[in-house]
Structures are given as C-alpha cells and as structure tokens.
Design an enzyme around this catalytic site. Structure first.
Site, short mmCIF file in Angstrom:
data_model
loop_
_atom_site.label_atom_id
_atom_site.label_comp_id
_atom_site.label_asym_id
_atom_site.label_seq_id
_atom_site.Cartn_x
_atom_site.Cartn_y
_atom_site.Cartn_z
N ASN A 126 1.10 0.18 6.10
CA ASN A 126 1.41 -0.59 4.95
C ASN A 126 2.23 -1.83 5.52
O ASN A 126 3.09 -1.70 6.06
CB ASN A 126 2.17 0.14 4.05
CG ASN A 126 2.91 -0.51 2.90
OD1 ASN A 126 4.28 -0.17 2.67
ND2 ASN A 126 2.57 -1.70 2.34
N GLY A 127 1.71 -3.13 5.06
CA GLY A 127 2.47 -4.44 5.29
C GLY A 127 1.54 -5.28 5.67
O GLY A 127 0.40 -5.28 5.32
N CYS B 244 0.86 -1.09 -0.23
CA CYS B 244 0.02 -0.01 0.14
C CYS B 244 0.98 1.10 -0.04
O CYS B 244 2.26 1.19 0.05
CB CYS B 244 -1.03 0.10 1.33
SG CYS B 244 -1.83 -1.34 1.26
N LYS C 166 7.89 -15.06 -22.40
CA LYS C 166 8.39 -13.57 -22.16
C LYS C 166 9.12 -12.93 -23.19
O LYS C 166 8.68 -11.87 -23.54
CB LYS C 166 9.49 -13.78 -21.03
CG LYS C 166 9.07 -13.87 -19.38
CD LYS C 166 8.38 -12.84 -18.76
CE LYS C 166 6.90 -12.73 -19.01
NZ LYS C 166 5.90 -13.51 -18.45
N LYS D 227 -3.04 -6.67 -19.92
CA LYS D 227 -2.58 -7.21 -18.45
C LYS D 227 -3.68 -8.25 -18.05
O LYS D 227 -3.42 -9.09 -17.42
CB LYS D 227 -2.51 -5.87 -17.62
CG LYS D 227 -2.04 -6.43 -16.44
CD LYS D 227 -0.61 -6.77 -16.25
CE LYS D 227 -0.21 -7.41 -14.86
NZ LYS D 227 0.96 -8.38 -15.13
N ARG E 44 1.44 1.73 -6.04
CA ARG E 44 1.60 0.72 -4.96
C ARG E 44 0.45 -0.04 -4.66
O ARG E 44 0.25 -0.92 -3.70
CB ARG E 44 2.09 1.55 -3.51
CG ARG E 44 3.48 2.12 -3.95
CD ARG E 44 3.92 2.69 -2.71
NE ARG E 44 4.28 1.88 -1.75
CZ ARG E 44 5.13 1.10 -1.39
NH1 ARG E 44 6.08 1.23 -2.44
NH2 ARG E 44 5.38 0.25 -0.37
N GLU F 155 7.94 -20.51 -20.03
CA GLU F 155 7.65 -19.08 -19.48
C GLU F 155 8.79 -18.44 -20.19
O GLU F 155 8.81 -17.21 -20.49
CB GLU F 155 7.99 -19.23 -17.88
CG GLU F 155 7.80 -17.90 -17.21
CD GLU F 155 6.63 -17.05 -17.71
OE1 GLU F 155 5.67 -17.46 -18.30
OE2 GLU F 155 6.47 -15.94 -16.94
N HIS G 109 11.96 -34.70 -31.33
CA HIS G 109 10.79 -35.13 -32.34
C HIS G 109 10.45 -33.97 -33.13
O HIS G 109 9.05 -33.82 -33.30
CB HIS G 109 9.74 -35.54 -31.19
CG HIS G 109 10.28 -36.68 -30.50
ND1 HIS G 109 10.37 -38.04 -31.11
CD2 HIS G 109 10.60 -37.10 -29.18
CE1 HIS G 109 10.97 -38.76 -30.26
NE2 HIS G 109 10.80 -38.31 -29.09
N GLU H 89 6.32 -12.04 -25.87
CA GLU H 89 5.55 -11.09 -25.41
C GLU H 89 6.20 -9.69 -25.48
O GLU H 89 5.57 -8.80 -26.02
CB GLU H 89 5.26 -11.24 -23.87
CG GLU H 89 4.00 -11.94 -23.47
CD GLU H 89 3.76 -12.14 -22.03
OE1 GLU H 89 2.88 -12.04 -21.63
OE2 GLU H 89 5.02 -12.32 -21.33
N TRP I 48 -3.81 -1.79 -1.33
CA TRP I 48 -3.65 -2.99 -1.88
C TRP I 48 -4.01 -4.01 -0.84
O TRP I 48 -3.17 -4.37 -0.08
CB TRP I 48 -2.60 -2.93 -2.73
CG TRP I 48 -2.18 -4.24 -3.30
CD1 TRP I 48 -1.64 -5.36 -3.00
CD2 TRP I 48 -2.76 -4.39 -4.72
NE1 TRP I 48 -1.77 -6.22 -4.09
CE2 TRP I 48 -2.36 -5.87 -5.09
CE3 TRP I 48 -3.52 -3.81 -5.95
CZ2 TRP I 48 -2.69 -6.61 -6.27
CZ3 TRP I 48 -3.68 -4.35 -6.77
CH2 TRP I 48 -3.11 -5.61 -7.23
C1 G6P Z 1 -2.57 -12.06 -19.79
C2 G6P Z 1 -1.36 -11.17 -19.35
C3 G6P Z 1 -0.45 -12.48 -18.73
C4 G6P Z 1 -1.10 -13.30 -17.72
C5 G6P Z 1 -2.34 -13.83 -18.39
C6 G6P Z 1 -3.50 -14.46 -17.31
O1 G6P Z 1 -2.36 -12.54 -21.00
O2 G6P Z 1 -0.51 -10.61 -20.14
O3 G6P Z 1 0.58 -11.96 -18.15
O4 G6P Z 1 -0.33 -14.23 -17.34
O5 G6P Z 1 -3.36 -12.73 -18.76
O6 G6P Z 1 -3.84 -13.68 -16.49
P1 G6P Z 1 -4.13 -13.97 -14.94
O7 G6P Z 1 -4.42 -12.42 -14.48
O8 G6P Z 1 -5.24 -14.73 -14.82
O9 G6P Z 1 -2.84 -14.27 -14.22
#
Ligand code: G6P
Length: 610
Positions: free
Chosen positions: A98-99, A2, A487, A605, A27, A483, A506, A490, A74
């Site tokens: 915050n914490g 937060c 990355k 996002k 934050r 992953e 394969h 993306e 948050w």
């Molecule tokens: C979008 C985001 C990813 C995320 C995915 C799943 O594609 O760009 O970064 O992994 O959604 O989102 P979630 O909020 O369910 O983890």
C-alpha cells in the site's frame, strides 16, 4: 490507498485474510488478491473487481495453509486489472503493498536494462524483483527486504513472504499505515484496525522505518539498519463500524481530516524541491507541446467545476495562457469552438460523470488535446483522454466531495506551475517559492484543522439555524465561496449562495438582513482591500459576518462577528486552506440537523445520467 492484511498462526489463513480485506474495502475496491503458503510453496489467487470476485475464485481454487497475505487495491500505478492486482511475485518472493513508490520509473528502467521481465504496470512488482535479487545474493528474507528498501523512495506498507519459508512474514512501513495484532499463537497484520478487530484487540502501531518479522508466536521489530525497536502494545475497544471510520462519526468528517495525508500522497514524487520544479513525466505532454498551446478549456461538474475555476486563475496567472472554464453539461449544450492547439483539461473525481465524459469525447472529436485530472485510475474519462494526471486522494465515500477537491486543486496548481515554467512566464525564483509553498501545505492543513476542531462546531450551532447563508469571495477565493455554498446545500439542505464579492451589490445585497449569516473570504492577497470593503458593506446592512481571514488581521476581526484565521502561504495556494473551515461548517450544521451526512437525499456520488 489500498488495504493489506497478513496472518501467520494455526488456523486456515484464507478465510481470515478475506474477512480482513472485507473490512478494509473502504480503502480501495478495484481488485483483490491473496497469497497463502501451503507448506511447499506460495499460491496466489487474484481478481479484478470487487472482493466478491476474489471470493468466487477462491471457491473454485481454494488456498490452504496457515500463513498468508492479502490485498484490496485502489489503483495508483497501472489500471485496475488482474495482472496489476496484488500480490506480485518474483521467483520465490511474493509482495503486497500500500503506497506509492516515487522512483518507480528509474527502478523500472534499471530492471528492464538488466533483462528482468515485468508482468505488470505496477510499482509494487518492482519491489518484489528487488527483494528477489537480494535473496539470490544470499541474504535471508528480512535482510533482503531491508536491502531492497534502501533503493526505494516513497510511501509503503509492505508485506513479503517467501516460498522458502512457511513460518514468516516480513513487513515494513514508511508513510502508509500498518498495525500488528497479537493473538494466542497467531499474529495478524493490517493497514488499519478494522481488519484485526474480530480477532484481537491487542495491537501495536508501526512507525516509519520499522521492519517486522512476524511468526506465529512473536513479532520481532527492527529499524531499516537492523537495530532493535520497541513499540507499545495497546488495547483497542472500538466497535467495528467506528473502526472503519477511524473513530469519526461520518466518512465525510474522516475525509475532511484526511486531507493533509491525501495532499501528501498527491504531491509525492511531483515536487522536485532540489531543482525547484514540478515533475509531470506521467502526463505525457512534452515541453514543446506546453509551449504550443493557444488556449486552455477546463471542463467539469459540481465540486470538480469549482476546482477547475481555481485552475483557470492559476493557469492564467502562472502560464499567461488564456483559460476558460465550462460546465461539462453546458459545453455539450452549445456549439463549442475548439481552436487550433487547444488544450482541454477535464476534472473529475470519479472519471465517470456522464456529462463530463461526453464533453471529453466531444472536445477530442473536435481536435483538442485532452488531459484528465481524475481520482479513479482506469476510469472512462482518462481512457478517452490523451494523458492523465491522477489525484491520489484514495477512495472518497462521503457523497459531498472534500479530500478529492483539495487534491484536484493541488494537481491544477502543479500543472499551472509546470506550464508556466515551460512557457517562460514563470521565473525560477517564483517556481521555487510555489514548490516550497505546496510542500508545506499538508502541515498547515493539519494545524488549521486541529485548531478548528471545537470552534467550528460552536460556529455551526450559532449560525446553523439560518434559512439562507451567503458566501462571498473574490479572485481565486470566488470558487471557494461557490464551494462553501454547495457543501452547505448538499448536506444540510440550507439555501446558500456563493457570489463574487464584487457582484454582491448587483443583487444578493437585497437578501441581507440580521437573519443572514455572510461568510466573507478575505485573506491577505491581491484583492484584500476590495474584499474588506465588501465585508463592511455586508456588515453595514446588518448581516452577521463570518470572516475567513489571515492570522493576526485585527482590521477584519474588528468588523466581523466571527473570524476563522488561516496561516500565511502564497495567495494562489490559499484556497487549499480557506476551503477547510467551510467544509467543517457544513459538516457540523448537517450533523446538528441530523441529516444523512454521507448519503444526502437526492444526490449520488457518481452521476451517470444526463
Ligand atoms: C456528483 C457528486 C459531487 C461531484 C460531482 C462531479 O454531483 O455528488 O461530489 O462533485 O458529481 O463528479 P466527478 O466525479 O466528475 O468529480
């Protein structure tokens, strides 16, 4: 995570506090509130939702006075709502925090047993009551805060005011950040530099255990016992934008380097190192339920799906329980069968991804017990689940998920250990080893990230011009290969494939030539020998091999073009380390290419469409 602010001086406090909160909204942004001393008493205005809701409320109910505190939230304990928003009040005492208070369950029960009426579900309100109890014993405000903190375990940056004193804010810090700002006849307080930058550049960073009494013309620092403390004053010459990103060029880079802190927050209160066990009281699953599950299905999308894959390996190995992983969209696209006593674990950063939400509802309607592993408290997925085991990564701004991934891994590993212990498959000794291993991960992450600061930039320059990149991993490293490839796709728009090392021959082996960099995840674990053979197969076909290997592995170094060395830990915990170089590599490649790292093209996002 937060944001908190404080002001004591000669100007109207409210506009300064709101301005500070706006600069701290990165934050947290699920609710916000202010408390201002009007000379007679402390008035509080709080609102659920973004800061503009608080601003609207302040237009209707202006707060006047030259001392006050504020908070942007948050959620970590208690859903986002007006009643859970800060500041929290008990009698004359008002607190922002915050914490995470680790022993909040014990404190809550104690206060309830004493007949205290609690208004909110937060851990912060408990602190307000503890301070109020000490005040009523005759202590002054700073003494009461110290005495209350003696009862509190966990992380806090707190600011406390009393209606009996219009001239002082008492603040304290442990684990969560807090900065003081020095003005002319006025003093400022904030979670981070950006809140204070428009008003002063003269700042002091508090250290753990510091308690400060803030008055218009001075700040008096002591420790928790009341002994004097001195901290240096620093001149900060950052621009406000740099400050929000803590000096990092992009949020993604900041979030990568924030992972040790995010992990600490996520592990906090959940590792019982004395007993050598995991604490999951918040999840609401009984030991009997844990023993009764017949199968686990993990559901997720994107990066969260890769975390879920690691979770599958952990649950199978630690709990001896059949586990399967499903893409949420595909789970919905077929006639998924839910068996009797099935546990469905849903993994999502946002808690709002439409496919994952709909898959959650589907599993629930078919009779599964649903547990959500989610970062955003009070979001839709936990609301449709039987229980939630929250990650405490704080808000993630970069579209490409990094710190949320590692905190998801941590929760899945903790959950696997907890299940294994309850089902009898996991010995006390191995449980203790894993608990200790997890406790050490944040410092290993810090060392590894520091060691890669310049080397990954160089590696990105060397290999980042490629058109295709391959990532190979076996066992628990396979999802990390996926992953790493995701990355890179993306944010750098380079074609990348993650593959199970054993499957390379394969198909993808046909892609390999001198132009293709191949990342091979080959740390010392149960699959080491076979992964090393796969590395050599790639090398023999002319690939430029980048190995992510254990420290001191000369055999790997001898056959690879580049090596990233990761420190030793339990093989099951290694994904928490091996993912770091892949995140940094993608970041630096994207940065060199000049892409929009934090908001890559075509991505969002949170995906709330099918
Ligand atoms: C979008 C985001 C990813 C995320 C995915 C799943 O594609 O760009 O970064 O992994 O959604 O989102 P979630 O909020 O369910 O983890």
């Amino acid at each position: 995570m937060c944001g908190i602010v404080g002001y004591v001086g000669v100007q109207e406090a409210a506009p300064i506090l709101v301005d500070g909160l706006r600069r701290l909204e990165y934050r947290g942004y699920d609710s916000a509130g202010l408390a201002v001393h009007n000379g007679q008493s402390v008035e509080v205005v709080r609102r659920s939702g973004k800061l503009r809701e608080l601003e609207k409320a302040l237009q209707e109910t202006p707060l006047t006075g030259a001392m006050g505190i504020g908070h942007t939230r948050w959620a970590t304990h208690g859903k986002p709502s007006e009643v859970n928003a800060h500041p929290h009040t008990a009698g004359p005492v008002t607190v922002v925090h915050n914490g995470i208070i680790e022993n909040h369950l014990v404190l809550r029960q104690e206060l309830l047993d004493q007949g205290v009426e609690l208004q909110s579900e937060t851990d912060t309100e408990l602190v307000a009551h503890l301070v109020e109890q000490q005040l009523s014993q005759g202590l002054d405000l700073v003494g009461a805060v110290r005495a209350a903190l003696a009862r509190v375990r966990g992380a806090y940056a707190l600011a406390v005011v009393s209606s009996a004193d219009p001239t002082r804010i008492v603040a304290a810090k442990h684990s969560s950040p807090m900065v003081l700002g020095f003005g002319q006849g006025e003093m400022f307080l904030g979670s981070d530099i950006p809140a204070l930058l428009p008003y002063t550049r003269e700042m002091t960073f508090l250290e753990d255990g510091d308690v400060v009494v803030l008055e218009a013309t001075r700040a008096t620092l002591t420790d928790l016992e009341g002994g004097p403390v001195e901290r240096p004053r620093q001149h900060i010459d950052w621009s406000p934008v740099m400050a929000e990103k803590a000096g990092y060029k992009h949020f993604m880079l900041k979030e990568i380097f924030e992972q040790p802190r995010a992990l600490e927050d996520t592990l906090r209160g959940r590792l019982d190192r004395e007993a050598g066990d995991i604490v999951t009281a918040e999840v609401g699953l009984s030991d009997e339920q844990a023993r009764g599950f017949s199968r686990v299905t993990l559901l997720a999308c994107g990066t969260s799906h890769h975390a879920a894959m690691v979770g599958r390996y952990a649950i199978e190995e630690l709990a001896g329980l059949a586990a399967q992983v499903e893409l949420a969209s595909e789970y919905r696209a077929r006639s998924a069968v839910v068996t009797e006593n099935e546990l469905v674990v849903v993994v999502s950063q946002s808690g709002e991804t439409l496919d994952t939400l709909e898959a959650t509802k589907l599993a629930k309607s078919k009779g599964a017990t649903v547990l959500a592993i989610v970062n955003v408290i009070g979001s839709a997925i936990p609301r449709h689940s039987d229980g939630a085991f929250y990650t405490h990564a704080g808000p993630e701004i970069g579209v490409a998920s990094t710190k949320c991934f590692s905190t998801q891994l941590a929760n899945l590993l903790m959950f696997g250990i907890w299940l294994g212990r309850r089902r009898g498959g996991l010995s006390a000794a191995r449980t203790r080893e894993l608990v200790e291993g997890l406790a050490h991960i944040p410092s290993l992450m810090t060392d590894l990230l520091t060691s890669m600061k310049t080397s990954m930039g160089e590696m990105a320059r060397r290999y980042g011009g490629a058109q295709d990149v391959l990532f190979l991993g076996r066992g628990v490293q396979f999802p990390i290969a996926l992953e790493g490839a995701l990355k890179l796709k993306e944010i750098s728009y380079i074609h990348a494939e993650g593959y199970a090392s054993g499957e390379m021959k394969h198909g993808p082996i046909a892609l390999i030539d001198e132009q293709v960099p191949v990342f091979v995840l080959v740390p010392r674990d149960g699959n080491y020998e076979r992964s090393l053979s796969n590395l050599q197969e790639a090398k023999a076909r002319g690939a430029r091999v980048i190995a992510v290997a254990s420290e001191g592995d000369d055999a790997v170094a001898g056959v690879s073009d580049s090596v990233v060395a990761v420190p030793p830990t339990d093989p099951l915990l290694l994904p928490l380390l091996t993912v770091l170089p892949l995140q940094l590599f993608s970041y630096y490649v994207a940065d060199f290419k000049g892409t929009d790292v934090d908001q890559p093209r075509n991505l969002a996002k949170t995906v709330t469409v099918e």
